[in-house]
Design an enzyme around this catalytic site. Structure first.
Site, PDB file in Angstrom:
ATOM      1  N   LYS A  11       0.648  -1.193  -0.124  1.00  0.00           N
ATOM      2  CA  LYS A  11       0.019   0.189   0.005  1.00  0.00           C
ATOM      3  C   LYS A  11       0.947   1.263   0.038  1.00  0.00           C
ATOM      4  O   LYS A  11       2.063   1.083   0.464  1.00  0.00           O
ATOM      5  CB  LYS A  11      -0.976  -0.155   1.260  1.00  0.00           C
ATOM      6  CG  LYS A  11      -2.165  -1.184   1.134  1.00  0.00           C
ATOM      7  CD  LYS A  11      -3.049  -0.873   2.404  1.00  0.00           C
ATOM      8  CE  LYS A  11      -4.034  -2.099   2.490  1.00  0.00           C
ATOM      9  NZ  LYS A  11      -4.810  -1.889   3.417  1.00  0.00           N
ATOM     10  N   TYR A  51     -12.414  -2.835  -3.259  1.00  0.00           N
ATOM     11  CA  TYR A  51     -13.146  -2.797  -1.777  1.00  0.00           C
ATOM     12  C   TYR A  51     -14.548  -2.958  -1.815  1.00  0.00           C
ATOM     13  O   TYR A  51     -15.306  -2.322  -0.810  1.00  0.00           O
ATOM     14  CB  TYR A  51     -12.579  -1.663  -0.989  1.00  0.00           C
ATOM     15  CG  TYR A  51     -11.028  -1.871  -0.581  1.00  0.00           C
ATOM     16  CD1 TYR A  51     -10.874  -2.983   0.313  1.00  0.00           C
ATOM     17  CD2 TYR A  51     -10.028  -0.865  -0.925  1.00  0.00           C
ATOM     18  CE1 TYR A  51      -9.459  -3.044   0.681  1.00  0.00           C
ATOM     19  CE2 TYR A  51      -8.745  -1.110  -0.440  1.00  0.00           C
ATOM     20  CZ  TYR A  51      -8.606  -2.181   0.573  1.00  0.00           C
ATOM     21  OH  TYR A  51      -7.216  -2.368   1.068  1.00  0.00           O
ATOM     22  N   ASN A 123      -1.602   0.085   7.366  1.00  0.00           N
ATOM     23  CA  ASN A 123      -1.230  -1.274   7.760  1.00  0.00           C
ATOM     24  C   ASN A 123      -0.715  -2.069   6.689  1.00  0.00           C
ATOM     25  O   ASN A 123      -0.656  -3.314   6.714  1.00  0.00           O
ATOM     26  CB  ASN A 123      -2.381  -2.020   8.029  1.00  0.00           C
ATOM     27  CG  ASN A 123      -3.449  -2.068   7.149  1.00  0.00           C
ATOM     28  OD1 ASN A 123      -3.284  -1.458   5.881  1.00  0.00           O
ATOM     29  ND2 ASN A 123      -4.632  -2.966   7.185  1.00  0.00           N
ATOM     30  N   HIS A 126      -2.106  -5.229   1.565  1.00  0.00           N
ATOM     31  CA  HIS A 126      -3.446  -5.813   1.248  1.00  0.00           C
ATOM     32  C   HIS A 126      -3.031  -7.353   1.160  1.00  0.00           C
ATOM     33  O   HIS A 126      -2.218  -7.603   0.350  1.00  0.00           O
ATOM     34  CB  HIS A 126      -4.384  -5.303   0.093  1.00  0.00           C
ATOM     35  CG  HIS A 126      -5.270  -6.193  -0.234  1.00  0.00           C
ATOM     36  ND1 HIS A 126      -6.527  -6.242   0.419  1.00  0.00           N
ATOM     37  CD2 HIS A 126      -5.463  -7.078  -1.125  1.00  0.00           C
ATOM     38  CE1 HIS A 126      -7.364  -7.056  -0.143  1.00  0.00           C
ATOM     39  NE2 HIS A 126      -6.742  -7.891  -1.177  1.00  0.00           N
ATOM     40  N   GLU A 137      -9.824 -10.908  -7.095  1.00  0.00           N
ATOM     41  CA  GLU A 137      -9.163  -9.680  -7.086  1.00  0.00           C
ATOM     42  C   GLU A 137      -7.780 -10.101  -7.999  1.00  0.00           C
ATOM     43  O   GLU A 137      -7.555  -9.085  -8.798  1.00  0.00           O
ATOM     44  CB  GLU A 137      -8.323  -9.797  -5.568  1.00  0.00           C
ATOM     45  CG  GLU A 137      -9.373  -9.205  -4.406  1.00  0.00           C
ATOM     46  CD  GLU A 137      -8.947  -9.498  -3.148  1.00  0.00           C
ATOM     47  OE1 GLU A 137      -9.514  -8.983  -2.076  1.00  0.00           O
ATOM     48  OE2 GLU A 137      -7.518  -9.698  -2.974  1.00  0.00           O
TER      49      GLU A 137
HETATM   50  N1  UDP Z   1      -9.901  -0.432   7.617  1.00  0.00           N
HETATM   51  C1  UDP Z   1      -9.808   0.587   8.204  1.00  0.00           C
HETATM   52  N2  UDP Z   1     -10.557   0.764   9.331  1.00  0.00           N
HETATM   53  C2  UDP Z   1     -11.102  -0.608   9.873  1.00  0.00           C
HETATM   54  C3  UDP Z   1     -11.169  -1.649   9.081  1.00  0.00           C
HETATM   55  C4  UDP Z   1     -10.545  -1.479   7.808  1.00  0.00           C
HETATM   56  O1  UDP Z   1      -9.319   1.546   7.773  1.00  0.00           O
HETATM   57  O2  UDP Z   1     -11.965  -0.199  11.000  1.00  0.00           O
HETATM   58  C5  UDP Z   1      -9.128  -0.601   6.251  1.00  0.00           C
HETATM   59  C6  UDP Z   1      -7.430  -1.380   6.559  1.00  0.00           C
HETATM   60  O3  UDP Z   1      -6.784  -0.413   5.707  1.00  0.00           O
HETATM   61  C7  UDP Z   1      -8.013  -2.507   5.701  1.00  0.00           C
HETATM   62  C8  UDP Z   1      -8.965  -2.392   4.771  1.00  0.00           C
HETATM   63  O4  UDP Z   1      -9.814  -1.327   5.422  1.00  0.00           O
HETATM   64  O5  UDP Z   1      -6.696  -3.271   5.644  1.00  0.00           O
HETATM   65  C9  UDP Z   1      -9.792  -3.505   4.412  1.00  0.00           C
HETATM   66  O6  UDP Z   1     -10.580  -3.949   5.530  1.00  0.00           O
HETATM   67  P1  UDP Z   1     -10.481  -5.554   5.757  1.00  0.00           P
HETATM   68  O7  UDP Z   1     -11.603  -5.876   6.970  1.00  0.00           O
HETATM   69  O8  UDP Z   1     -10.837  -6.274   4.676  1.00  0.00           O
HETATM   70  O9  UDP Z   1      -9.086  -5.899   6.494  1.00  0.00           O
HETATM   71  P2  UDP Z   1      -7.985  -6.796   5.796  1.00  0.00           P
HETATM   72  O10 UDP Z   1      -8.654  -8.123   5.012  1.00  0.00           O
HETATM   73  O11 UDP Z   1      -7.139  -5.699   4.794  1.00  0.00           O
HETATM   74  O12 UDP Z   1      -7.026  -7.275   6.961  1.00  0.00           O
HETATM   75 MG    MG Z   2     -10.073  -7.929   3.476  1.00  0.00          MG
END
Ligand code: UDP
Ligand code: MG
Length: 165
Positions: A11, A51, A123, A126, A137
């Site tokens: 990212k 997303y 974080n 992805h 994806e």
């Molecule tokens: N995210 C965020 N706040 C939250 C949850 C998710 O900003 O409370 C963002 C974060 O960058 C995350 C992305 O949304 O990586 C996708 O969310 P997901 O729940 O799919 O998490 P991931 O699969 O990336 O662990």
């Molecule tokens: Mg996810």
């Protein structure tokens, strides 16, 4: 069944902080094969489709801005496809939990990620959440001829070009 594969996006927060190499080094330790890699801009449309499951979340707009690099003045992500046994689970484990503060300290997100004072979750990467998402994806981010391996069925169109079936 096609070989298991997963999509990784390094990212913009990681690019801005010079952490792309650290992510690649860590992923290189896994018994997986890198079969696709590119730097690419992220259009509004691509970000929103990527997303789409989070469309109704309160942080959706910020999430789209983040992945497009607008929060870090970075105009690209590094997109990677890894193939091999349990690719999805293996990469998710190395990535760690979504929130860097909750992630295992030895995971990529736990060791390199952070919450900014503005509340943005930086974080790092992805990683696809399951095989079905991985397929959705990978076929969204890559064309068949951009992968070293024919992961899923594709068909020829004009000239040498192929598209996913
Ligand atoms: N995210 C965020 N706040 C939250 C949850 C998710 O900003 O409370 C963002 C974060 O960058 C995350 C992305 O949304 O990586 C996708 O969310 P997901 O729940 O799919 O998490 P991931 O699969 O990336 O662990
Ligand atoms: Mg996810």
């Amino acid at each position: 069944m096609a070989e298991h594969a997963t999509l990784v996006l390094i990212k913009p927060d990681a690019i801005a902080r010079g952490l792309a190499g650290a992510v690649l080094s860590r992923l290189e330790q896994l018994p997986l094969k890198l079969i696709g890699a590119k730097v690419t801009r992220v259009s509004q449309e691509l970000a929103e489709v990527h997303y789409q499951a989070l469309r109704d979340k309160p942080f959706f707009n910020e999430l789209i801005q983040h992945i497009r690099g607008e929060l870090h003045h970075v105009e690209y992500v590094l997109a990677l496809v890894y193939a091999g046994p349990d690719a999805v689970a293996a990469v998710r484990q190395v990535a760690g939990a979504t929130n860097p503060e909750a992630a295992s300290p030895t995971s990529l997100r736990g060791s390199l990620g952070r919450m900014t004072t503005k509340g943005v979750m930086e974080n790092i990467l992805h990683a696809s959440s399951d095989d079905q998402e991985a397929r959705r994806e990978i076929t969204l981010w890559f064309r068949p001829d951009e992968l070293l391996m024919p992961l899923y069925a594709s068909k020829p169109i004009a000239g040498q070009m192929r598209v996913w079936e």
